[in-house]
Design a protein around this motif. Structure first.
Motif, mmCIF file in Angstrom:
data_model
loop_
_atom_site.group_PDB
_atom_site.id
_atom_site.type_symbol
_atom_site.label_atom_id
_atom_site.label_comp_id
_atom_site.label_asym_id
_atom_site.label_seq_id
_atom_site.Cartn_x
_atom_site.Cartn_y
_atom_site.Cartn_z
ATOM 1 N N SER A 276 -6.614 7.018 -3.018
ATOM 2 C CA SER A 276 -5.601 6.191 -2.363
ATOM 3 C C SER A 276 -5.917 4.721 -2.563
ATOM 4 N N ASP A 277 -4.867 3.906 -2.684
ATOM 5 C CA ASP A 277 -5.091 2.464 -2.837
ATOM 6 C C ASP A 277 -5.565 1.816 -1.543
ATOM 7 N N LEU A 278 -5.615 2.569 -0.447
ATOM 8 C CA LEU A 278 -6.158 2.023 0.794
ATOM 9 C C LEU A 278 -7.658 1.755 0.701
ATOM 10 N N VAL B 90 -10.878 7.796 3.311
ATOM 11 C CA VAL B 90 -10.359 7.265 2.040
ATOM 12 C C VAL B 90 -11.501 6.925 1.101
ATOM 13 N N ARG C 258 -2.199 3.381 10.016
ATOM 14 C CA ARG C 258 -1.303 3.859 8.956
ATOM 15 C C ARG C 258 -1.475 5.354 8.708
ATOM 16 N N GLU C 259 -2.717 5.821 8.743
ATOM 17 C CA GLU C 259 -2.994 7.222 8.435
ATOM 18 C C GLU C 259 -3.034 8.109 9.671
ATOM 19 N N VAL D 243 -5.835 0.758 8.417
ATOM 20 C CA VAL D 243 -5.848 2.056 7.752
ATOM 21 C C VAL D 243 -5.770 3.185 8.778
ATOM 22 N N TYR E 168 0.830 -1.201 0.000
ATOM 23 C CA TYR E 168 0.000 0.000 0.000
ATOM 24 C C TYR E 168 0.871 1.261 0.000
ATOM 25 N N TYR F 279 -8.922 -4.531 8.956
ATOM 26 C CA TYR F 279 -8.448 -3.653 7.892
ATOM 27 C C TYR F 279 -8.747 -2.194 8.213
ATOM 28 N N TYR G 172 -10.203 5.253 7.316
ATOM 29 C CA TYR G 172 -10.762 4.397 6.266
ATOM 30 C C TYR G 172 -11.962 5.054 5.595
#
Length: 399
Positions: free
Chosen positions: A95-97, A274, A264-265, A261, A82, A257, A271
């Motif tokens: 974003s690919d998330l 995104v 990560r963010e 996200v 990612y 998941y 999420y």
């Protein structure tokens, strides 16, 4: 709805067999063979239409199946992990998330142990999962209405108008396979299996929320019914311990998941942010209404008629007295697909995993009591689906 439809069976101990469960699996596969054969035939027809049309137009059919739209995002994740973000001309970002990890993980794993490219691995996953999904769809239909209905149900799922996506390196077949077998497990009272499959579905696509809801609502109704029957709360909870464990397990994949996200963010709601950047926020159907209002009158009327048919299928599912988990799952998939603000052209394929909606027409075809007539209807639908799929895949898209 009667208690019979709401009841989930208590798992029975498996019959002793010197070789374990393999003979039962083989017998189940033999029983499903006609459904798998019909499904494979209608999907092969779609591929033949695409190949012929691509040859006539000088385009590469494999690129259309594994190298465009969402499949490119999945393969980029499989190759690099990612972190890829596209900035659009207006300043918005994609974003690919937004894409869940199970398919790219399978693509990478397969490509590392075989000569297949990531695109080839994606097609292998999609086509294999398509057969597993058809098997699961058949199993549900056969359990409720007999083997012939199961075969017809699998065939109808394979000729769905946007069934061409089942031949693409997308997540629809993988998710439907997991959902169908999870629902079948619920019908058989195998709640831990259903919960485990739901975990994997939650790592595949966000519409796993419909499957999670199906398990949770069915469990809640079961507990309330047993408690109202005069059983003590402790006894009810003990008797349904496996059911409760399966329900608790079910959302863990999706939640994992979302947490990934968020970490990560650096934001607990990252999420959803995104997804909103992709236009996938929930607006209660306002975007759909605005889209219809902006169409020319004939197109608007045609779309309203299609939505009316969809509503009628939901009514037929209720009148058919489908078991509660199937009813909740099918309706939830439809609702999730219609109340989002995303691109309208993707909504028909987003509803494709709602195979319980096809049970009423499958039962109606079986009532024709003529294999020839049923086959003729499926052949016409398969040809129309194949032609539409080839036209869409060779066009500008996206599906």
């Amino acid at each position: 709805m009667s208690d019979h439809q709401l009841r989930t069976r208590t798992p029975r101990a498996p019959a002793a067999h010197p070789r374990g469960p393999r003979p039962r699996t083989a017998a189940a596969l033999r029983a499903a063979a006609p459904a798998l054969a019909v499904y494979a035939a209608v999907r092969a027809l779609g591929l033949l239409w695409l190949w012929g049309a691509a040859q006539a137009s000088g385009k590469d059919p494999l690129v259309r199946l594994s190298g465009r739209w969402d499949s490119v995002w999945y393969q980029r994740i499989a190759e690099n992990g990612y972190g890829h973000v596209v900035t659009l001309p207006g300043g918005a970002t994609h974003s690919d998330l937004a894409f869940f990890p199970l398919l790219p993980a399978l693509e990478r794993g397969i490509s590392e142990v075989t000569p297949l490219t990531l695109g080839g691995a994606g097609l292998l996953v999609a086509w294999t999962a398509g057969l597993l999904a058809a098997w699961g769809v058949y199993a549900v239909g056969a359990a409720l209405h007999g083997r012939r209905t199961g075969v017809v149900l699998a065939a109808l799922w394979g000729v769905y108008p946007t069934a061409f996506v089942q031949s693409m390196a997308y997540t629809e077949t993988l998710f439907t396979a997991l959902a169908a077998w999870a629902l079948y497990a619920v019908l058989k009272g195998r709640w831990l299996v259903a919960g485990a499959l739901c975990v994997l579905a939650g790592l595949t696509r966000p519409s796993a929320a419909a499957l999670i809801a199906a398990l949770a609502i069915t469990a809640a109704v079961t507990l309330v019914r047993e408690y109202r029957a005069g059983n003590g709360l402790g006894a009810v909870l003990r008797r349904n311990a496996r059911m409760l464990a399966g329900v608790a397990l079910a959302p863990l994949g999706w939640l994992a998941y979302v947490v990934f996200v968020a970490v990560r963010e650096g934001s607990p709601l990252a999420y959803f942010g995104v997804q909103a950047q992709w236009g996938n926020s929930i607006d209660g159907g306002r975007a759909l209404a605005a889209f219809i209002a902006g169409l020319p009158l004939p197109a608007a009327l045609g779309l309203c008629a299609a939505l009316g048919l969809l509503g009628w299928l939901v009514v037929l599912c209720v009148r058919q007295r489908q078991p509660l988990p199937l009813l909740v799952y099918g309706i939830a998939i439809v609702v999730i697909s219609l109340i989002g603000a995303g691109y309208f052209g993707s909504r028909p394929r987003l509803m494709m995993p709602a195979f319980p909606l096809l049970l009423p027409p499958a039962a109606a075809l079986v009532r024709l009591r003529s294999t020839g007539r049923t086959a003729a209807v499926i052949a016409v639908l398969a040809s129309a689906s194949a032609a539409y799929g080839a036209w869409t895949l060779l066009g500008a898209g996206p599906p």
